[in-house]
Design a protein around this motif. Structure first.
Motif, PDB file in Angstrom:
ATOM      1  N   LEU A  89     -32.919  50.069 -60.573  1.00 59.45           N
ATOM      2  CA  LEU A  89     -34.260  50.285 -60.588  1.00 59.45           C
ATOM      3  C   LEU A  89     -34.814  51.413 -61.362  1.00 59.45           C
ATOM      4  N   VAL A  90     -35.825  50.912 -62.528  1.00 62.93           N
ATOM      5  CA  VAL A  90     -36.249  52.135 -62.967  1.00 62.93           C
ATOM      6  C   VAL A  90     -37.766  52.061 -63.025  1.00 62.93           C
ATOM      7  N   ASP A  91     -38.617  53.044 -63.659  1.00 57.51           N
ATOM      8  CA  ASP A  91     -39.829  53.124 -63.715  1.00 57.51           C
ATOM      9  C   ASP A  91     -40.293  52.546 -64.914  1.00 57.51           C
ATOM     10  N   ILE A  92     -39.484  52.365 -66.240  1.00 51.61           N
ATOM     11  CA  ILE A  92     -39.893  51.827 -67.487  1.00 51.61           C
ATOM     12  C   ILE A  92     -38.800  51.479 -68.279  1.00 51.61           C
ATOM     13  N   ILE A  93     -38.800  50.474 -69.006  1.00 51.20           N
ATOM     14  CA  ILE A  93     -37.697  50.109 -70.025  1.00 51.20           C
ATOM     15  C   ILE A  93     -38.321  50.085 -71.486  1.00 51.20           C
ATOM     16  N   GLY A  94     -37.550  51.207 -72.212  1.00 54.96           N
ATOM     17  CA  GLY A  94     -37.777  51.238 -73.727  1.00 54.96           C
ATOM     18  C   GLY A  94     -36.775  50.309 -74.341  1.00 54.96           C
ATOM     19  N   ILE A  95     -37.314  49.607 -75.358  1.00 58.90           N
ATOM     20  CA  ILE A  95     -36.391  48.640 -76.243  1.00 58.90           C
ATOM     21  C   ILE A  95     -36.305  49.262 -77.574  1.00 58.90           C
ATOM     22  N   SER A  96     -35.174  49.588 -78.248  1.00 64.88           N
ATOM     23  CA  SER A  96     -35.086  49.996 -79.735  1.00 64.88           C
ATOM     24  C   SER A  96     -34.648  48.705 -80.240  1.00 64.88           C
ATOM     25  N   ALA A  97     -35.749  47.914 -80.785  1.00 68.40           N
ATOM     26  CA  ALA A  97     -35.761  46.542 -81.146  1.00 68.40           C
ATOM     27  C   ALA A  97     -35.376  46.391 -82.584  1.00 68.40           C
ATOM     28  N   GLY A  98     -33.902  46.425 -82.930  1.00 61.47           N
ATOM     29  CA  GLY A  98     -33.653  45.984 -84.166  1.00 61.47           C
ATOM     30  C   GLY A  98     -33.224  44.614 -84.427  1.00 61.47           C
ATOM     31  N   PHE A  99     -33.717  44.054 -85.734  1.00 59.25           N
ATOM     32  CA  PHE A  99     -33.521  42.630 -86.084  1.00 59.25           C
ATOM     33  C   PHE A  99     -32.516  42.267 -87.032  1.00 59.25           C
ATOM     34  N   ASP A 100     -31.677  43.377 -87.497  1.00 55.74           N
ATOM     35  CA  ASP A 100     -30.782  43.401 -88.832  1.00 55.74           C
ATOM     36  C   ASP A 100     -29.405  42.362 -88.170  1.00 55.74           C
ATOM     37  N   MET A 101     -29.417  42.012 -86.874  1.00 57.75           N
ATOM     38  CA  MET A 101     -28.504  40.948 -86.606  1.00 57.75           C
ATOM     39  C   MET A 101     -28.924  39.468 -86.821  1.00 57.75           C
ATOM     40  N   HIS A 102     -29.973  39.343 -87.477  1.00 49.48           N
ATOM     41  CA  HIS A 102     -30.422  38.003 -87.697  1.00 49.48           C
ATOM     42  C   HIS A 102     -29.794  37.235 -88.683  1.00 49.48           C
ATOM     43  N   LEU A 103     -29.554  35.884 -88.638  1.00 47.15           N
ATOM     44  CA  LEU A 103     -28.857  35.258 -89.411  1.00 47.15           C
ATOM     45  C   LEU A 103     -28.950  35.329 -91.042  1.00 47.15           C
ATOM     46  N   LYS A 104     -30.119  35.632 -91.287  1.00 49.50           N
ATOM     47  CA  LYS A 104     -30.459  36.037 -92.759  1.00 49.50           C
ATOM     48  C   LYS A 104     -30.535  37.445 -93.009  1.00 49.50           C
ATOM     49  N   ASP A 105     -30.177  38.330 -92.253  1.00 50.22           N
ATOM     50  CA  ASP A 105     -29.973  39.670 -92.390  1.00 50.22           C
ATOM     51  C   ASP A 105     -28.470  40.304 -92.550  1.00 50.22           C
ATOM     52  N   TRP A 106     -28.295  41.337 -92.284  1.00 49.44           N
ATOM     53  CA  TRP A 106     -27.040  41.994 -92.670  1.00 49.44           C
ATOM     54  C   TRP A 106     -25.861  41.320 -91.476  1.00 49.44           C
ATOM     55  N   LEU A 135     -35.217  40.488 -71.231  1.00 54.38           N
ATOM     56  CA  LEU A 135     -35.854  41.804 -71.159  1.00 54.38           C
ATOM     57  C   LEU A 135     -37.063  41.619 -70.365  1.00 54.38           C
ATOM     58  N   GLY A 136     -37.813  40.763 -70.637  1.00 54.11           N
ATOM     59  CA  GLY A 136     -39.113  40.874 -70.094  1.00 54.11           C
ATOM     60  C   GLY A 136     -38.878  40.386 -68.541  1.00 54.11           C
ATOM     61  N   GLU A 137     -38.075  39.681 -68.160  1.00 55.17           N
ATOM     62  CA  GLU A 137     -37.772  39.033 -66.775  1.00 55.17           C
ATOM     63  C   GLU A 137     -37.210  40.330 -66.056  1.00 55.17           C
ATOM     64  N   THR A 138     -36.406  41.112 -66.840  1.00 53.35           N
ATOM     65  CA  THR A 138     -35.618  42.190 -66.158  1.00 53.35           C
ATOM     66  C   THR A 138     -36.704  43.412 -65.729  1.00 53.35           C
ATOM     67  N   ALA A 139     -37.596  43.561 -66.540  1.00 51.41           N
ATOM     68  CA  ALA A 139     -38.758  44.680 -66.404  1.00 51.41           C
ATOM     69  C   ALA A 139     -39.695  44.287 -65.311  1.00 51.41           C
ATOM     70  N   ARG A 140     -40.067  43.008 -65.243  1.00 50.92           N
ATOM     71  CA  ARG A 140     -40.754  42.792 -64.138  1.00 50.92           C
ATOM     72  C   ARG A 140     -40.040  42.655 -62.739  1.00 50.92           C
ATOM     73  N   ARG A 141     -38.675  42.632 -62.697  1.00 49.37           N
ATOM     74  CA  ARG A 141     -38.087  42.785 -61.454  1.00 49.37           C
ATOM     75  C   ARG A 141     -37.660  43.992 -61.108  1.00 49.37           C
ATOM     76  N   LYS A 142     -37.152  44.718 -62.268  1.00 53.02           N
ATOM     77  CA  LYS A 142     -36.500  46.250 -62.089  1.00 53.02           C
ATOM     78  C   LYS A 142     -37.392  47.312 -62.513  1.00 53.02           C
ATOM     79  N   ALA A 143     -38.691  47.068 -63.121  1.00 47.69           N
ATOM     80  CA  ALA A 143     -39.545  48.300 -63.785  1.00 47.69           C
ATOM     81  C   ALA A 143     -40.686  48.202 -63.687  1.00 47.69           C
ATOM     82  N   PHE A 144     -41.146  47.480 -62.722  1.00 47.37           N
ATOM     83  CA  PHE A 144     -42.757  47.178 -62.402  1.00 47.37           C
ATOM     84  C   PHE A 144     -43.368  46.848 -63.578  1.00 47.37           C
TER      85      PHE A 144
END
Length: 266
Positions: free
Chosen positions: A183-200, A216-225
């Protein structure tokens, strides 16, 4: 409902890597604008920056020139705006900022990153007591080495970095991390999209990013208010980036993935 943090100045040109262009955020906003409320941030203060970086680091970024300094300070401010928004509303927020930040350490920068946007935002909330325990999930193709360095030894923030060459392992690693997350108070996501099929990375589809967002959204609702915010890191193929971010945001707010017609074109 999910909100988007964005400033028109994120489309400014400044000296950086050839692939880190204004077209990145133009593509994102072409897919998000009209779908979500947009919040305009202010630049981070020097006080905010100095919680994550040394005075010498700030001096070195200033020496890169006014355009770089203004862009980097505003990107850090965008991440902080997103963190404060989700702390207040308990609704997901996506910060469409540039330059990215997760390679910036306490006294070094590189990899298109000048200030560590994620660290600046969370350290501000931890400092003023808005949150007491935070978690960072980094799903960029590259390790968030700067974030890891800044939070090393800081028991208030759990840093989880995901990397894998195979799609199935990549998504499974995220799911495994989230299952074990306390359980935490907040979740921060470093959202990189360079694993995309058409990216690097040549690996993940838009449906995969939607699934990651949902996890990630479901986890935040369960574990980070419900407090979860994402900050843009990598992703360098503009025509695909906007669609991938849109898919991720739909998942983050717990909605099905539907097609959207971009209002603008990169």
């Amino acid at each position: 409902m999910l909100k988007v943090v964005f400033h028109e100045a994120y489309m400014a040109r400044y000296p950086t890597g050839a692939v880190e262009t204004p077209a990145r955020v133009r593509s994102i906003m072409g897919n998000l604008q009209g779908c979500y409320e947009v919040v305009v941030p202010r630049p981070a203060s020097k006080e905010d920056l100095l919680r994550a970086h040394t005075p010498d680091h700030l001096t070195q970024v200033q020496l890169e020139g006014k355009a770089v300094w203004e862009a980097a300070v505003l990107a850090a401010g965008g991440a902080l705006c997103a963190a404060r928004l989700t702390a207040q509303t308990r609704q997901p927020v996506f910060a469409a900022v540039r330059p990215p930040g997760h390679h910036a350490g306490r006294n070094r920068y590189g990899g298109f990153c000048f200030f560590n946007n994620m660290a600046v935002s969370l350290l501000a909330l931890l400092h003023d007591g808005t949150v007491k325990r935070a978690a960072v999930i980094d799903f960029d193709m590259h390790r968030g080495d700067g974030t890891a360095e800044i939070f090393n030894g800081d028991s208030r923030c759990l840093f989880l970095d995901v990397s894998s060459a195979e799609k199935e392992c990549f998504v499974q690693n995220i799911a495994g991390f989230l299952d074990a997350l306390p359980l935490v108070d907040i979740i921060g996501i470093s959202a990189g999209f360079d694993m995309h099929l058409k990216d690097w990375g040549g690996c993940l589809s838009n449906s995969d990013y939607h699934h990651i967002g949902r996890l990630l959204g479901e986890t935040a609702r369960r574990k980070a208010f419900g407090r979860v915010f994402a900050v843009l890191e990598g992703g360098y193929m503009p025509h695909e980036l906007g669609k991938a971010v849109y898919a991720f945001c739909r998942g983050l707010e717990g909605k099905e993935l539907i097609d959207v017609t971009p209002m603008t074109r990169p």
